[in-house]
Write an enzyme that holds these catalytic residues in place. Structure first.
Site, PDB file in Angstrom:
ATOM      1  N   TYR A 105     -22.368 -31.069 -28.658  1.00 42.03           N
ATOM      2  CA  TYR A 105     -23.452 -31.430 -27.755  1.00 42.03           C
ATOM      3  C   TYR A 105     -23.037 -31.142 -26.305  1.00 42.03           C
ATOM      4  O   TYR A 105     -21.902 -31.397 -25.905  1.00 42.03           O
ATOM      5  CB  TYR A 105     -23.789 -32.902 -27.960  1.00 42.03           C
ATOM      6  CG  TYR A 105     -24.635 -33.520 -26.890  1.00 42.03           C
ATOM      7  CD1 TYR A 105     -25.866 -32.972 -26.535  1.00 42.03           C
ATOM      8  CD2 TYR A 105     -24.208 -34.668 -26.222  1.00 42.03           C
ATOM      9  CE1 TYR A 105     -26.648 -33.546 -25.546  1.00 42.03           C
ATOM     10  CE2 TYR A 105     -24.992 -35.255 -25.245  1.00 42.03           C
ATOM     11  CZ  TYR A 105     -26.199 -34.677 -24.896  1.00 42.03           C
ATOM     12  OH  TYR A 105     -26.963 -35.256 -23.920  1.00 42.03           O
ATOM     13  N   LYS A 138     -30.806 -42.387 -30.977  1.00 46.14           N
ATOM     14  CA  LYS A 138     -31.433 -41.409 -31.847  1.00 46.14           C
ATOM     15  C   LYS A 138     -31.944 -42.075 -33.134  1.00 46.14           C
ATOM     16  O   LYS A 138     -32.776 -42.954 -33.087  1.00 46.14           O
ATOM     17  CB  LYS A 138     -30.456 -40.275 -32.131  1.00 46.14           C
ATOM     18  CG  LYS A 138     -29.790 -39.706 -30.867  1.00 46.14           C
ATOM     19  CD  LYS A 138     -30.771 -39.204 -29.835  1.00 46.14           C
ATOM     20  CE  LYS A 138     -30.141 -38.354 -28.735  1.00 46.14           C
ATOM     21  NZ  LYS A 138     -29.125 -39.010 -27.916  1.00 46.14           N
ATOM     22  N   ASP A 170     -18.565 -37.646 -34.538  1.00 46.75           N
ATOM     23  CA  ASP A 170     -19.886 -37.982 -34.031  1.00 46.75           C
ATOM     24  C   ASP A 170     -20.861 -37.835 -35.193  1.00 46.75           C
ATOM     25  O   ASP A 170     -21.143 -36.734 -35.650  1.00 46.75           O
ATOM     26  CB  ASP A 170     -20.256 -37.036 -32.887  1.00 46.75           C
ATOM     27  CG  ASP A 170     -21.591 -37.388 -32.238  1.00 46.75           C
ATOM     28  OD1 ASP A 170     -22.441 -38.010 -32.916  1.00 46.75           O
ATOM     29  OD2 ASP A 170     -21.800 -37.028 -31.074  1.00 46.75           O
ATOM     30  N   ARG A 175     -20.885 -59.747 -20.451  1.00 50.65           N
ATOM     31  CA  ARG A 175     -20.225 -58.451 -20.536  1.00 50.65           C
ATOM     32  C   ARG A 175     -19.193 -58.449 -21.643  1.00 50.65           C
ATOM     33  O   ARG A 175     -18.981 -57.448 -22.337  1.00 50.65           O
ATOM     34  CB  ARG A 175     -19.569 -58.090 -19.192  1.00 50.65           C
ATOM     35  CG  ARG A 175     -18.684 -56.848 -19.265  1.00 50.65           C
ATOM     36  CD  ARG A 175     -18.263 -56.366 -17.887  1.00 50.65           C
ATOM     37  NE  ARG A 175     -17.804 -57.410 -17.018  1.00 50.65           N
ATOM     38  CZ  ARG A 175     -16.590 -57.985 -17.057  1.00 50.65           C
ATOM     39  NH1 ARG A 175     -15.713 -57.616 -17.983  1.00 50.65           N
ATOM     40  NH2 ARG A 175     -16.264 -58.917 -16.196  1.00 50.65           N
TER      41      ARG A 175
END
Length: 394
Positions: free
Chosen positions: A109, A206, A181, A57
């Site tokens: 978004y 994406k 973004d 982690r």
């Protein structure tokens, strides 16, 4: 992050960095592809000592490679990989404190708006949408407690474009950070840090991954203080990607430059079809000279991207057209090799229905892929013809 490797590739071109930065051959075996270190823990030579990793982690060699690659492509010193774009965004927003205020674009978004409205606002964060293309409106909306300006450019799904440099100047004069973004543009087309932004976020699901086979996110910054906090949150909240997901994003990044050139060329061809069709009332694409953000896009982007939105004047017609494609796949997400079509109001942006950010019901969004351009343009023509023919039959 391996500083030596990052510095080694710093002066090379984008495509070279996409293939090599953070991805030097593995020293023990000489493997040229970054190994998938599928392990949750690491042997330690002594109590309180480790070889750079102790628990997955907190860090993993495969993840390190992706984080270095992201930083290199965006021209930043610090890169962080997350389990999703939403997780990356959440970590950056959590560097703020309850009582702080954020300005966002009026058409971000839907998932971004949902997170601000239903997660961060109840926690104590205030936010307001404002037209970021209107600099006077941004100044007027500024509050004494405004600590962050959240920019998405081009926006999802209306493809609005905002001047990162001008907005960064406004924010920095008022001691606030700027986050961009950059998912739609990718680092191949736009580098917000070079334009004054303090941090960049990505949905690596994406274009960076590029093959519809992985979910991930990333953050890049040059701000040492911000990086320290993001690193703490990344480890403490644990929204980190597994090594196989990291490997898939790294593999996608290697061909990003090639794919983006094709995405842009194919998108432009689709735009020309749309602009010549009677059923289309408006084409939203920053590469069109009449687009309100065209000049800004020309100045801060290297090309105009693979996303195209258009309106047809009627929601029922929009839904029929969306259902009429044969090469374009009806589905959510974007930025992969296959072309996708969607109806934002009923799909990706349902979360903003009834809000000030509600998108038009007649809007269709295309994620133009890398198929043969003639097949895409023909599919676009036949879908428009089929949809409008259905209208005449009613």
């Amino acid at each position: 992050m391996a500083e030596g490797s990052r510095e080694r590739w710093a002066d090379t071109g984008f495509a070279t960095r996409a293939i090599h930065a953070g991805q030097d051959p593995e020293p023990r075996t000489g493997a040229v592809a970054v190994p998938v270190f599928q392990t949750s823990t690491f042997a330690q030579p002594a109590v309180g000592e480790h070889l750079g990793w102790d628990y997955a982690r907190s860090g993993n060699p495969t993840r390190d490679a992706l984080e270095e690659s992201l930083a290199s492509l965006e021209g930043g010193r610090h890169g962080f990989a997350f389990a999703s774009g939403s997780a990356a965004q959440d970590a950056v927003v959590r560097t703020l404190s309850p009582g702080d205020h954020v300005l966002i674009a009026p058409d971000v978004y839907g998932g971004t708006y949902r997170q601000f409205r239903r997660v961060h606002q109840p926690w104590g964060l205030a936010f307001d949408p404002v037209d970021l293309a209107d600099l006077d409106a941004v100044v007027a909306a500024w509050r004494p407690d405004t600590r962050m300006l959240w920019i998405e450019t081009p926006t999802n799904p209306l493809l609005n474009v905002f001047d990162i440099a001008a907005l960064s100047e406004i924010a920095h004069e008022r001691d606030a950070r700027v986050v961009v973004d950059n998912t739609f543009a990718t680092p191949y087309l736009q580098n917000p840090l070079d334009l004054g932004a303090d941090a960049v976020v990505h949905s690596t699901t994406k274009y960076l991954g590029g093959h519809s086979d992985v979910v991930g996110g990333g953050v890049v910054t040059d701000d040492d203080v911000l990086a320290e906090r993001v690193r703490f949150l990344q480890n403490s909240l644990g929204a980190v990607p597994g090594p196989w997901d990291v490997y898939l994003v790294l593999r996608g990044i290697k061909t990003l430059a090639l794919r983006m050139d094709r995405h842009c060329d194919n998108a432009q061809a689709c735009v020309e079809v749309l602009r010549g069709h009677d059923a289309v009332t408006e084409v939203l694409y920053p590469g069109v000279a009449g687009h309100p953000g065209h000049e800004v896009a020309t100045s801060q982007m290297r090309d105009f991207g693979g996303m195209v939105s258009f309106r047809v004047g009627d929601e029922a017609l929009a839904r029929r057209i969306c259902a009429s494609f044969e090469v374009f796949t009806l589905g959510e997400s974007l930025g992969a090799v296959e072309s996708l079509v969607e109806h934002p109001g009923a799909m990706t942006h349902m979360s903003v229905a009834g809000s000030p950010l509600e998108v038009p019901g007649d809007l269709i969004r295309l994620s133009v892929g890398v198929e043969d351009v003639d097949d895409l343009t023909e599919d676009l023509r036949q879908a428009l013809a089929k949809g409008t023919a259905s209208t005449r039959d009613l």
